[in-house]
Design a protein around this motif. Structure first.
Motif, PDB file in Angstrom:
ATOM      1  N   MET A  64       0.922  -1.155   0.187  1.00 12.68           N
ATOM      2  CA  MET A  64       0.059   0.030   0.172  1.00 12.68           C
ATOM      3  C   MET A  64       1.002   1.176   0.058  1.00 12.68           C
ATOM      4  O   MET A  64       0.413   2.264  -0.655  1.00 12.68           O
ATOM      5  CB  MET A  64      -1.032   0.039   1.323  1.00 12.68           C
ATOM      6  N   LYS A  65       1.941   1.271   0.834  1.00 11.43           N
ATOM      7  CA  LYS A  65       2.704   2.262   0.820  1.00 11.43           C
ATOM      8  C   LYS A  65       3.580   2.713  -0.382  1.00 11.43           C
ATOM      9  O   LYS A  65       3.817   1.673  -1.201  1.00 11.43           O
ATOM     10  CB  LYS A  65       3.918   2.352   1.944  1.00 11.43           C
ATOM     11  N   GLY A  66       3.930   3.830  -0.860  1.00  8.14           N
ATOM     12  CA  GLY A  66       4.569   4.048  -2.085  1.00  8.14           C
ATOM     13  C   GLY A  66       3.711   4.228  -3.198  1.00  8.14           C
ATOM     14  O   GLY A  66       4.342   4.089  -4.590  1.00  8.14           O
ATOM     15  N   ALA A  67       2.479   4.291  -2.986  1.00  9.83           N
ATOM     16  CA  ALA A  67       1.510   4.133  -4.228  1.00  9.83           C
ATOM     17  C   ALA A  67       1.777   5.361  -5.017  1.00  9.83           C
ATOM     18  O   ALA A  67       1.312   5.469  -6.304  1.00  9.83           O
ATOM     19  CB  ALA A  67       0.173   4.159  -3.575  1.00  9.83           C
ATOM     20  N   TYR A  68       1.873   6.462  -4.489  1.00  6.52           N
ATOM     21  CA  TYR A  68       2.353   7.847  -5.064  1.00  6.52           C
ATOM     22  C   TYR A  68       3.410   8.591  -4.384  1.00  6.52           C
ATOM     23  O   TYR A  68       4.316   7.999  -3.361  1.00  6.52           O
ATOM     24  CB  TYR A  68       1.044   8.826  -5.322  1.00  6.52           C
ATOM     25  N   LEU A  69       3.711   9.715  -4.762  1.00  8.80           N
ATOM     26  CA  LEU A  69       4.646  10.563  -4.188  1.00  8.80           C
ATOM     27  C   LEU A  69       4.788  10.500  -2.540  1.00  8.80           C
ATOM     28  O   LEU A  69       3.697  10.740  -2.021  1.00  8.80           O
ATOM     29  CB  LEU A  69       4.305  12.039  -4.476  1.00  8.80           C
ATOM     30  N   MET A  70       5.908  10.255  -2.241  1.00  4.45           N
ATOM     31  CA  MET A  70       6.062   9.602  -0.930  1.00  4.45           C
ATOM     32  C   MET A  70       6.094  10.941   0.197  1.00  4.45           C
ATOM     33  O   MET A  70       5.866  10.910   1.321  1.00  4.45           O
ATOM     34  CB  MET A  70       7.122   8.953  -0.488  1.00  4.45           C
ATOM     35  N   SER A  71       6.461  12.034  -0.450  1.00  2.70           N
ATOM     36  CA  SER A  71       6.802  13.223   0.570  1.00  2.70           C
ATOM     37  C   SER A  71       7.782  12.919   1.657  1.00  2.70           C
ATOM     38  O   SER A  71       7.376  12.844   2.761  1.00  2.70           O
ATOM     39  CB  SER A  71       5.214  13.906   0.870  1.00  2.70           C
ATOM     40  N   ARG A  72       8.795  12.569   1.346  1.00  3.96           N
ATOM     41  CA  ARG A  72       9.992  12.252   2.190  1.00  3.96           C
ATOM     42  C   ARG A  72      10.623  13.340   2.655  1.00  3.96           C
ATOM     43  O   ARG A  72      11.041  14.390   1.972  1.00  3.96           O
ATOM     44  CB  ARG A  72      10.884  11.307   1.516  1.00  3.96           C
ATOM     45  N   ILE A  73      10.610  13.368   3.876  1.00  2.78           N
ATOM     46  CA  ILE A  73      11.412  14.768   4.568  1.00  2.78           C
ATOM     47  C   ILE A  73      12.634  14.124   5.070  1.00  2.78           C
ATOM     48  O   ILE A  73      12.924  13.207   5.777  1.00  2.78           O
ATOM     49  CB  ILE A  73      10.689  15.151   5.950  1.00  2.78           C
ATOM     50  N   GLU A  74      13.663  14.920   4.691  1.00  2.00           N
ATOM     51  CA  GLU A  74      14.939  14.561   5.266  1.00  2.00           C
ATOM     52  C   GLU A  74      15.777  15.804   6.098  1.00  2.00           C
ATOM     53  O   GLU A  74      15.832  16.915   5.597  1.00  2.00           O
ATOM     54  CB  GLU A  74      16.147  14.170   4.079  1.00  2.00           C
ATOM     55  N   ILE A  75      16.364  15.336   7.331  1.00  2.00           N
ATOM     56  CA  ILE A  75      16.817  16.654   8.086  1.00  2.00           C
ATOM     57  C   ILE A  75      18.248  16.106   8.399  1.00  2.00           C
ATOM     58  O   ILE A  75      18.373  15.025   8.587  1.00  2.00           O
ATOM     59  CB  ILE A  75      16.014  16.918   9.204  1.00  2.00           C
ATOM     60  N   LYS A  76      19.168  16.845   8.065  1.00  2.00           N
ATOM     61  CA  LYS A  76      20.381  16.932   8.047  1.00  2.00           C
ATOM     62  C   LYS A  76      21.353  17.803   8.941  1.00  2.00           C
ATOM     63  O   LYS A  76      21.176  18.907   8.655  1.00  2.00           O
ATOM     64  CB  LYS A  76      21.331  16.577   6.547  1.00  2.00           C
ATOM     65  N   GLY A  77      21.919  17.353  10.240  1.00  2.26           N
ATOM     66  CA  GLY A  77      22.725  18.261  10.764  1.00  2.26           C
ATOM     67  C   GLY A  77      22.150  19.639  11.186  1.00  2.26           C
ATOM     68  O   GLY A  77      22.702  20.710  11.222  1.00  2.26           O
ATOM     69  N   LEU A  78      20.808  19.463  11.754  1.00  5.27           N
ATOM     70  CA  LEU A  78      20.126  20.728  11.809  1.00  5.27           C
ATOM     71  C   LEU A  78      20.297  21.129  13.400  1.00  5.27           C
ATOM     72  O   LEU A  78      19.940  20.422  14.431  1.00  5.27           O
ATOM     73  CB  LEU A  78      18.620  20.522  11.738  1.00  5.27           C
ATOM     74  N   THR A  79      20.553  22.359  13.385  1.00  3.63           N
ATOM     75  CA  THR A  79      20.883  23.139  14.635  1.00  3.63           C
ATOM     76  C   THR A  79      20.346  24.526  14.655  1.00  3.63           C
ATOM     77  O   THR A  79      20.426  25.285  13.660  1.00  3.63           O
ATOM     78  CB  THR A  79      22.498  23.301  14.676  1.00  3.63           C
ATOM     79  N   LYS A  80      19.807  24.875  15.600  1.00  3.61           N
ATOM     80  CA  LYS A  80      19.270  26.215  15.855  1.00  3.61           C
ATOM     81  C   LYS A  80      19.572  26.880  17.379  1.00  3.61           C
ATOM     82  O   LYS A  80      19.544  26.159  18.157  1.00  3.61           O
ATOM     83  CB  LYS A  80      17.806  26.292  15.649  1.00  3.61           C
ATOM     84  N   ILE A  81      20.206  28.080  17.155  1.00  3.50           N
ATOM     85  CA  ILE A  81      20.744  28.787  18.327  1.00  3.50           C
ATOM     86  C   ILE A  81      20.112  29.899  18.421  1.00  3.50           C
ATOM     87  O   ILE A  81      20.079  30.814  17.557  1.00  3.50           O
ATOM     88  CB  ILE A  81      22.288  28.813  18.249  1.00  3.50           C
ATOM     89  N   TYR A  82      19.481  30.261  19.565  1.00  3.84           N
ATOM     90  CA  TYR A  82      19.024  31.504  19.908  1.00  3.84           C
ATOM     91  C   TYR A  82      19.827  32.204  20.994  1.00  3.84           C
ATOM     92  O   TYR A  82      19.845  31.584  22.154  1.00  3.84           O
ATOM     93  CB  TYR A  82      17.482  31.497  20.302  1.00  3.84           C
ATOM     94  N   GLY A  83      20.825  33.189  20.618  1.00  7.08           N
ATOM     95  CA  GLY A  83      21.454  33.919  21.525  1.00  7.08           C
ATOM     96  C   GLY A  83      22.392  32.699  22.180  1.00  7.08           C
ATOM     97  O   GLY A  83      23.179  32.184  21.452  1.00  7.08           O
ATOM     98  N   ASP A  84      22.120  32.505  23.561  1.00  2.52           N
ATOM     99  CA  ASP A  84      23.095  31.402  24.304  1.00  2.52           C
ATOM    100  C   ASP A  84      22.524  30.109  24.401  1.00  2.52           C
ATOM    101  O   ASP A  84      22.845  29.190  24.712  1.00  2.52           O
ATOM    102  CB  ASP A  84      24.047  31.844  25.244  1.00  2.52           C
ATOM    103  N   THR A  85      21.170  30.099  23.737  1.00  2.00           N
ATOM    104  CA  THR A  85      20.470  28.708  23.997  1.00  2.00           C
ATOM    105  C   THR A  85      20.545  28.074  22.667  1.00  2.00           C
ATOM    106  O   THR A  85      20.185  28.374  21.325  1.00  2.00           O
ATOM    107  CB  THR A  85      19.038  29.146  24.063  1.00  2.00           C
ATOM    108  N   VAL A  86      20.938  26.660  22.886  1.00  2.00           N
ATOM    109  CA  VAL A  86      20.632  25.481  21.717  1.00  2.00           C
ATOM    110  C   VAL A  86      19.541  25.045  21.831  1.00  2.00           C
ATOM    111  O   VAL A  86      19.290  24.099  22.430  1.00  2.00           O
ATOM    112  CB  VAL A  86      22.080  24.511  21.870  1.00  2.00           C
ATOM    113  N   ALA A  87      18.507  25.462  20.741  1.00  2.00           N
ATOM    114  CA  ALA A  87      17.186  25.048  20.745  1.00  2.00           C
ATOM    115  C   ALA A  87      17.107  23.733  20.125  1.00  2.00           C
ATOM    116  O   ALA A  87      16.294  22.624  20.439  1.00  2.00           O
ATOM    117  CB  ALA A  87      16.146  25.910  20.274  1.00  2.00           C
ATOM    118  N   LEU A  88      18.150  23.575  19.088  1.00  2.32           N
ATOM    119  CA  LEU A  88      18.099  22.172  18.481  1.00  2.32           C
ATOM    120  C   LEU A  88      19.636  21.975  17.940  1.00  2.32           C
ATOM    121  O   LEU A  88      20.289  22.731  17.712  1.00  2.32           O
ATOM    122  CB  LEU A  88      17.466  22.391  16.976  1.00  2.32           C
ATOM    123  N   ASP A  89      20.035  20.681  18.437  1.00  6.08           N
ATOM    124  CA  ASP A  89      21.419  20.500  18.150  1.00  6.08           C
ATOM    125  C   ASP A  89      21.673  19.183  17.614  1.00  6.08           C
ATOM    126  O   ASP A  89      21.651  18.126  17.782  1.00  6.08           O
ATOM    127  CB  ASP A  89      21.999  20.079  19.837  1.00  6.08           C
TER     128      ASP A  89
END
Lengths: 123, 291
Positions: free
Chosen positions: B1-26
């Motif tokens: 059943m899976k893969g019947a049409y466009l999969m919409s695959r999300i790829e996240i690589k080395g994602l980091t978000k820093i606000y000021g001195d807070t590492v929100a995502l590491d």
């Protein structure tokens, strides 16, 4: 169909057993169509993949069968099959537990037998 | 059943978000394969919303990248046209009427289903003549959830979707999400810290703690990998020696502990006269994200 979400059994096994219960009780009759996995998923608020897995367990055992393009049906002879399966497990699931509890409570064999006889309907 | 049409695959690589001195995502690596209902679980402030904001190009990452079907999301309308993000704050113009926002959203989402939105509004008892600012917290959540379900997008991201909703509406929403998903399989991410009610809806969980993804696994495998043992404290203590214990509670001489271990471990625990149970997802989540 009722699932006990506090049970330690995985949901898909509980679903399979709930379907078996409905077959035993005659709520789902042999050779008749049962609800789709989508309907079960929505009604029981479980992931459709979980519902499919539970149903497929019974398809593999020959208790349910798929009619292509129509849906899922109870196999003829399913009730007997479920009954045999449950009977085979009866000793482990019920008798052993009963004896464990009886031992904790110091219930003698004699008392135990009397209680079971009291519980039996008059013949 | 899976893969019947466009999969919409999300790829996240080395994602980091820093606000000021807070590492929100590491330094997060993650891929969402599509046609799955995911739970994005984390305590308050763990980084769930930051992750969703980055996924939808609402904020710029400090480093790293996000792609959907290979396309970077930042300033890319064609990649983002496949995504509907139900945000926790209500970002819609407050003075517009609900039905006008529905029409307006349909302009942005070519597959928006107006009839379905109307049906949902009726089922939830949402008065579409009301202005956005007149909606209670619960109805604001319902309104946003309806937009998401009717959007026709292949990826639906829900951030704390049930905020302020009463039990009846929550149950209805869970059922509508499942019915919608069965009819049109897609990627659904439910981000929440309220796990108990949604546990059985999920196929996979992503657990995020202090900006890091500490676990991504199917619910079934996660539950199968853990067990709770309980009984006399000294027996429990000797059993958990050398095992991975993520939580425990003791009341007088009775102790119960949540352990990661195999089926053999379960059998051993039973033979040691300990009670063995299956912990709930919520219990595991608490154990894994404490401290």
């Amino acid at each position: 169909m009722i699932l006990d979400f506090d049970s330690e059994q995985p949901i898909y096994i509980q679903l399979a057993e709930a379907i078996e219960d409905d077959i035993l009780k005659g709520i789902m009759e042999e050779d008749s169509q049962i609800p789709s996995t989508t309907d079960m998923s929505v009604a029981l608020k479980i992931n459709p993949a979980t519902a499919r897995k539970g149903v497929n367990l019974l398809v593999d055992e020959g208790i349910l069968y798929k009619k292509r393009g129509v849906g899922m049906f109870v196999t003829v002879g399913a009730r007997r099959k479920v009954m045999l399966k449950r009977k085979a497990r009866f000793y482990e699931s019920f008798v052993v537990t009963l004896l464990d509890e009886a031992e904790k409570l110091d219930i003698s064999h004699q008392e135990l037998v009397e209680m079971i006889e009291r519980g039996l309907p008059d013949e | 059943m899976k893969g019947a049409y466009l999969m919409s695959r999300i790829e996240i690589k080395g994602l980091t978000k820093i606000y000021g001195d807070t590492v929100a995502l590491d330094n997060v690596d993650l891929s969402l394969e599509g046609e799955t209902i995911y739970g994005l679980l984390g305590r308050n402030g763990a980084g769930k919303t930051t992750l969703l904001n980055l996924l939808t190009g609402k904020t710029h990452p400090t480093t790293g990248r996000v792609t959907i079907d290979g396309e970077p999301v930042w300033e890319n309308d064609s990649a983002l046209g496949n995504v509907f993000y139900m945000t926790e704050p209500n970002l819609y113009p407050q003075s517009l009427r609900v039905r006008d926002v529905l029409k307006w959203t349909a302009e942005f989402y070519p597959d928006f289903d107006v009839n379905y939105a109307d049906e949902l509004a009726q089922r939830f008892g949402l008065n579409t003549k009301k202005k956005v600012k007149e909606l209670s917290t619960g109805y604001a959540s319902i309104f946003k959830a309806i937009l998401a379900l009717a959007s026709g997008a292949k990826i639906l991201l829900f951030d704390e979707p049930i905020l302020g909703m009463d039990a009846n509406h929550r149950e209805l929403l869970y059922k509508e999400i499942l019915a919608h998903y069965s009819e049109k399989p897609k990627t659904i991410v439910l981000s929440t810290h309220l796990i108990d009610e949604i546990a059985d809806l999920l196929e996979e969980v992503i657990i995020i703690k202090k900006g890091q993804v500490i676990l991504k696994q199917t619910v079934e495998d996660l539950l199968a990998s853990a067990h709770t043992v309980s009984g006399e404290a000294s027996k429990v203590d000797s059993y958990i020696q050398g095992r991975k214990c993520i939580a425990w509670e003791q009341l007088h001489n009775f102790k119960s502990a949540v352990i990661f271990g195999s089926d053999q471990d379960r059998t051993l625990a039973k033979s040691l006269d300990l009670e063995v149970h299956q912990p709930e997802l919520q219990k595991l989540f608490i154990g894994l994200t404490n401290s």
